[in-house]
Design a protein around this motif. Structure first.
Motif, mmCIF file in Angstrom:
data_model
loop_
_atom_site.group_PDB
_atom_site.id
_atom_site.type_symbol
_atom_site.label_atom_id
_atom_site.label_comp_id
_atom_site.label_asym_id
_atom_site.label_seq_id
_atom_site.Cartn_x
_atom_site.Cartn_y
_atom_site.Cartn_z
ATOM 1 N N ASP A 1 35.229 -45.991 57.494
ATOM 2 C CA ASP A 1 34.665 -47.031 58.357
ATOM 3 C C ASP A 1 34.937 -48.417 57.789
ATOM 4 O O ASP A 1 35.307 -49.341 58.512
ATOM 5 C CB ASP A 1 33.148 -46.830 58.499
ATOM 6 C CG ASP A 1 32.797 -45.582 59.289
ATOM 7 O OD1 ASP A 1 32.954 -45.598 60.516
ATOM 8 O OD2 ASP A 1 32.368 -44.601 58.662
ATOM 9 N N ALA A 2 34.732 -48.563 56.473
ATOM 10 C CA ALA A 2 34.935 -49.859 55.831
ATOM 11 C C ALA A 2 36.399 -50.287 55.913
ATOM 12 O O ALA A 2 36.704 -51.461 56.151
ATOM 13 C CB ALA A 2 34.482 -49.797 54.373
ATOM 14 N N SER A 3 37.317 -49.348 55.741
ATOM 15 C CA SER A 3 38.751 -49.662 55.794
ATOM 16 C C SER A 3 39.175 -50.086 57.206
ATOM 17 O O SER A 3 39.976 -51.014 57.364
ATOM 18 C CB SER A 3 39.567 -48.447 55.350
ATOM 19 O OG SER A 3 39.320 -48.134 53.993
ATOM 20 N N ARG A 4 38.666 -49.398 58.218
ATOM 21 C CA ARG A 4 39.003 -49.772 59.603
ATOM 22 C C ARG A 4 38.559 -51.202 59.892
ATOM 23 O O ARG A 4 39.294 -51.985 60.504
ATOM 24 C CB ARG A 4 38.330 -48.813 60.593
ATOM 25 C CG ARG A 4 38.948 -47.429 60.644
ATOM 26 C CD ARG A 4 38.405 -46.626 61.811
ATOM 27 N NE ARG A 4 38.847 -45.237 61.714
ATOM 28 C CZ ARG A 4 38.115 -44.259 61.195
ATOM 29 N NH1 ARG A 4 36.884 -44.515 60.740
ATOM 30 N NH2 ARG A 4 38.591 -43.032 61.114
ATOM 31 N N ASP A 5 37.350 -51.529 59.469
ATOM 32 C CA ASP A 5 36.801 -52.859 59.698
ATOM 33 C C ASP A 5 37.622 -53.909 58.954
ATOM 34 O O ASP A 5 37.945 -54.973 59.500
ATOM 35 C CB ASP A 5 35.338 -52.863 59.229
ATOM 36 C CG ASP A 5 34.605 -54.134 59.609
ATOM 37 O OD1 ASP A 5 34.322 -54.310 60.804
ATOM 38 O OD2 ASP A 5 34.304 -54.946 58.709
ATOM 39 N N PHE A 6 37.986 -53.621 57.720
ATOM 40 C CA PHE A 6 38.762 -54.542 56.893
ATOM 41 C C PHE A 6 40.154 -54.752 57.492
ATOM 42 O O PHE A 6 40.624 -55.892 57.623
ATOM 43 C CB PHE A 6 38.883 -53.969 55.482
ATOM 44 C CG PHE A 6 39.455 -54.925 54.471
ATOM 45 C CD1 PHE A 6 38.675 -55.925 53.918
ATOM 46 C CD2 PHE A 6 40.776 -54.817 54.052
ATOM 47 C CE1 PHE A 6 39.191 -56.804 52.969
ATOM 48 C CE2 PHE A 6 41.310 -55.684 53.110
ATOM 49 C CZ PHE A 6 40.507 -56.679 52.569
ATOM 50 N N GLY A 7 40.814 -53.660 57.862
ATOM 51 C CA GLY A 7 42.154 -53.753 58.447
ATOM 52 C C GLY A 7 42.172 -54.523 59.751
ATOM 53 O O GLY A 7 43.120 -55.265 60.043
ATOM 54 N N ARG A 8 41.107 -54.360 60.531
ATOM 55 C CA ARG A 8 41.007 -55.097 61.799
ATOM 56 C C ARG A 8 41.025 -56.605 61.548
ATOM 57 O O ARG A 8 41.717 -57.363 62.231
ATOM 58 C CB ARG A 8 39.708 -54.684 62.493
ATOM 59 C CG ARG A 8 39.400 -55.328 63.811
ATOM 60 C CD ARG A 8 40.196 -54.704 64.957
ATOM 61 N NE ARG A 8 41.477 -55.352 65.155
ATOM 62 C CZ ARG A 8 42.619 -54.707 65.340
ATOM 63 N NH1 ARG A 8 42.674 -53.374 65.343
ATOM 64 N NH2 ARG A 8 43.732 -55.359 65.539
ATOM 65 N N ASN A 9 40.269 -57.028 60.543
ATOM 66 C CA ASN A 9 40.229 -58.453 60.215
ATOM 67 C C ASN A 9 41.549 -58.946 59.635
ATOM 68 O O ASN A 9 41.961 -60.080 59.890
ATOM 69 C CB ASN A 9 39.074 -58.740 59.246
ATOM 70 C CG ASN A 9 37.736 -58.762 59.945
ATOM 71 O OD1 ASN A 9 37.577 -59.371 60.990
ATOM 72 N ND2 ASN A 9 36.757 -58.090 59.383
ATOM 73 N N LEU A 10 42.214 -58.104 58.842
ATOM 74 C CA LEU A 10 43.532 -58.475 58.325
ATOM 75 C C LEU A 10 44.503 -58.745 59.476
ATOM 76 O O LEU A 10 45.187 -59.781 59.500
ATOM 77 C CB LEU A 10 44.097 -57.347 57.454
ATOM 78 C CG LEU A 10 43.772 -57.321 55.965
ATOM 79 C CD1 LEU A 10 44.388 -56.088 55.321
ATOM 80 C CD2 LEU A 10 44.260 -58.580 55.262
ATOM 81 N N ILE A 11 44.564 -57.815 60.413
ATOM 82 C CA ILE A 11 45.517 -57.927 61.528
ATOM 83 C C ILE A 11 45.211 -59.135 62.400
ATOM 84 O O ILE A 11 46.112 -59.881 62.792
ATOM 85 C CB ILE A 11 45.495 -56.628 62.373
ATOM 86 C CG1 ILE A 11 46.049 -55.450 61.544
ATOM 87 C CG2 ILE A 11 46.310 -56.798 63.649
ATOM 88 C CD1 ILE A 11 45.835 -54.091 62.177
ATOM 89 N N ASP A 12 43.923 -59.334 62.687
ATOM 90 C CA ASP A 12 43.546 -60.396 63.624
ATOM 91 C C ASP A 12 43.513 -61.782 62.996
ATOM 92 O O ASP A 12 43.867 -62.766 63.652
ATOM 93 C CB ASP A 12 42.158 -60.100 64.224
ATOM 94 C CG ASP A 12 42.155 -58.864 65.104
ATOM 95 O OD1 ASP A 12 43.248 -58.394 65.482
ATOM 96 O OD2 ASP A 12 41.052 -58.348 65.405
ATOM 97 N N LYS A 13 43.112 -61.880 61.730
ATOM 98 C CA LYS A 13 42.805 -63.190 61.163
ATOM 99 C C LYS A 13 43.716 -63.642 60.026
ATOM 100 O O LYS A 13 43.749 -64.830 59.697
ATOM 101 C CB LYS A 13 41.352 -63.202 60.665
ATOM 102 C CG LYS A 13 40.332 -62.925 61.770
ATOM 103 C CD LYS A 13 38.935 -62.816 61.199
ATOM 104 C CE LYS A 13 37.910 -62.493 62.293
ATOM 105 N NZ LYS A 13 36.544 -62.323 61.750
ATOM 106 N N VAL A 14 44.440 -62.685 59.404
ATOM 107 C CA VAL A 14 45.250 -63.037 58.237
ATOM 108 C C VAL A 14 46.749 -62.904 58.507
ATOM 109 O O VAL A 14 47.536 -63.805 58.196
ATOM 110 C CB VAL A 14 44.857 -62.179 57.012
ATOM 111 C CG1 VAL A 14 45.737 -62.519 55.806
ATOM 112 C CG2 VAL A 14 43.384 -62.386 56.664
ATOM 113 N N PHE A 15 47.150 -61.801 59.112
ATOM 114 C CA PHE A 15 48.577 -61.535 59.296
ATOM 115 C C PHE A 15 49.306 -62.566 60.157
ATOM 116 O O PHE A 15 50.484 -62.843 59.897
ATOM 117 C CB PHE A 15 48.787 -60.130 59.846
ATOM 118 C CG PHE A 15 48.578 -59.053 58.801
ATOM 119 C CD1 PHE A 15 48.296 -59.366 57.483
ATOM 120 C CD2 PHE A 15 48.668 -57.714 59.148
ATOM 121 C CE1 PHE A 15 48.103 -58.388 56.527
ATOM 122 C CE2 PHE A 15 48.479 -56.710 58.195
ATOM 123 C CZ PHE A 15 48.202 -57.054 56.888
#
Length: 404
Positions: A353-367
């Protein structure tokens, strides 16, 4: 031009099970950013297996030395750091953590561009990524679990034995809390996770003033405490939040009324080493000190809470602090002790769950900034080192990096 993004195997001991990107998110990255190829380093410990990535057509291999950008979660072992690469992970160096001085020195020696997740912020200075919510969720759960075990009234299933967040929250439905008084500090991501748990359990919320006035409630209650509730100006001037953040050394602790009125404390606020402690070891010896369980989610060793003398582990999350001796003892060994929860990698109890949430923010806000134009300087601001030097924002680490 093709950019290769390598997802690193976690090398820190004990190993972390989390990942920056799930298998499904790797596919999404390659679709959303056509110039990017994701490569996974082989691992036996992550929460998603090598095979789950292979099934999605993502290459899994031992050697990631040809990758341009390398991403992990926890600190990368010094021996594994590659010359001249761009790395993303939580480095735990920016507060001059002595145990990672050599790590910072190696970034400089190997001309690594370190982008620290902890300081990725938007143009307004707000953090845009982290595992804080899950730290708060699990930290609150663990605090309640400690309270149940200490008082022998319920035994919650450990969070890491739950299939995920949904099952962990379901466990809370099985608990009948007595009229306990819970206080938590902070209003950031970590605090939002704590609040989520307390609201899920339908515990009554009180204002800090009501909390102090209610000595023995008829049902469980909680209060959220912000800096103006637990710190005050030494010179007697009015409290100013921005002033507190900029000049924390000008404040002293004002938490004691809450220490005399709280059963369970959940510490979820960022703490500056120049700021006052919430309370002292001497305060904990006094007869009026009421707190019996502390879930120190922020886990600042010997920091704002004197009983947090070491981090605990997922396998053994609790220990007791003896206020009289200042020593640590076995958990739940005496009613005179304070029981402490101080796991320093709480999100790893719910890694998927934590990884999904983290990856979502990476894709949307960092990448978009990493693989496109960094117009808001998101990557630039979070770069601690670059081209063998500390960046201007982190120049305060120069003496620390030089061994002074």
């Amino acid at each position: 031009m093709l950019t290769k993004l390598g997802i690193l195997r976690e090398g820190k001991i004990p190993p972390d099970n989390r990942v920056p990107l799930t298998p499904e998110q790797c596919i999404e990255v390659q679709q959303n950013f056509p110039g990017v190829q994701v490569i996974i380093q082989t691992s036996h410990v992550r929460c998603f297996s090598d095979e789950e990535y292979r099934e999605k057509g993502i290459p899994v291999q031992e050697d990631v030395s040809d990758c341009d950008v390398l991403m992990g979660v926890k600190e990368v072992p010094i021996i594994d750091l590659l010359q001249g690469k761009i790395y993303f992970f939580f480095s735990h160096t920016i507060k001059k953590q002595e145990y990672n001085r050599k790590l910072l020195q190696t970034f400089l020696q190997k001309k690594i561009q370190l982008v620290d997740y902890e300081v990725l912020t938007d143009k307004n200075g707000f953090r845009i990524i982290g595992f804080g919510r899950f730290a708060g969720l699990v930290g609150a759960y663990n605090g309640l679990r400690a309270f149940g075990l200490r008082n022998r009234i319920f035994d919650l299933k450990p969070a890491h034995q739950c299939a995920g967040l949904e099952e962990m929250l379901y466990q809370l439905n099985l608990v009948n809390l007595p009229p306990v008084k819970i206080a938590f500090t902070g209003d950031g991501r970590v605090a939002s996770g704590v609040l989520e748990v307390l609201e899920f359990m339908k515990i009554q919320r009180l204002s800090p003033e009501q909390f102090l006035e209610t000595e023995q409630p008829e049902k469980p209650v909680y209060a959220q405490l912000l800096p103006q509730h637990y710190a005050r100006r030494k010179d007697g001037s009015a409290f100013g939040l921005q002033h507190f953040f900029k000049k924390p050394e000008m404040y002293e602790n004002a938490f004691l009324p809450y220490a005399h009125s709280t059963d369970v404390l959940m510490a979820a606020a960022y703490w500056d080493p120049k700021a006052p402690m919430l309370f002292t070891a001497e305060d904990m010896k006094q007869p009026g000190f009421r707190i019996s369980v502390i879930s120190d989610i922020t886990c600042d060793i010997e920091g704002s809470i004197p009983s947090t003398k070491r981090a605990s582990t997922i396998a053994e999350p609790f220990y007791d602090y003896n206020p009289e001796t200042g020593e640590l003892e076995a958990p739940f060994s005496s009613e005179k002790n304070v029981t402490v929860q101080a796991v320093d990698n709480l999100p790893n109890e719910l890694p998927k769950d934590a990884s999904r949430d983290f990856g979502r923010n990476l894709i949307d806000k960092v990448f978009p900034s990493l693989f496109g134009e960094d117009a808001d300087e998101i990557i630039e601001r979070a770069s601690v080192t670059k081209d063998g030097k500390l960046t201007e924002r982190f120049s305060y680490l120069q003496h620390f990096a030089e061994g002074e």
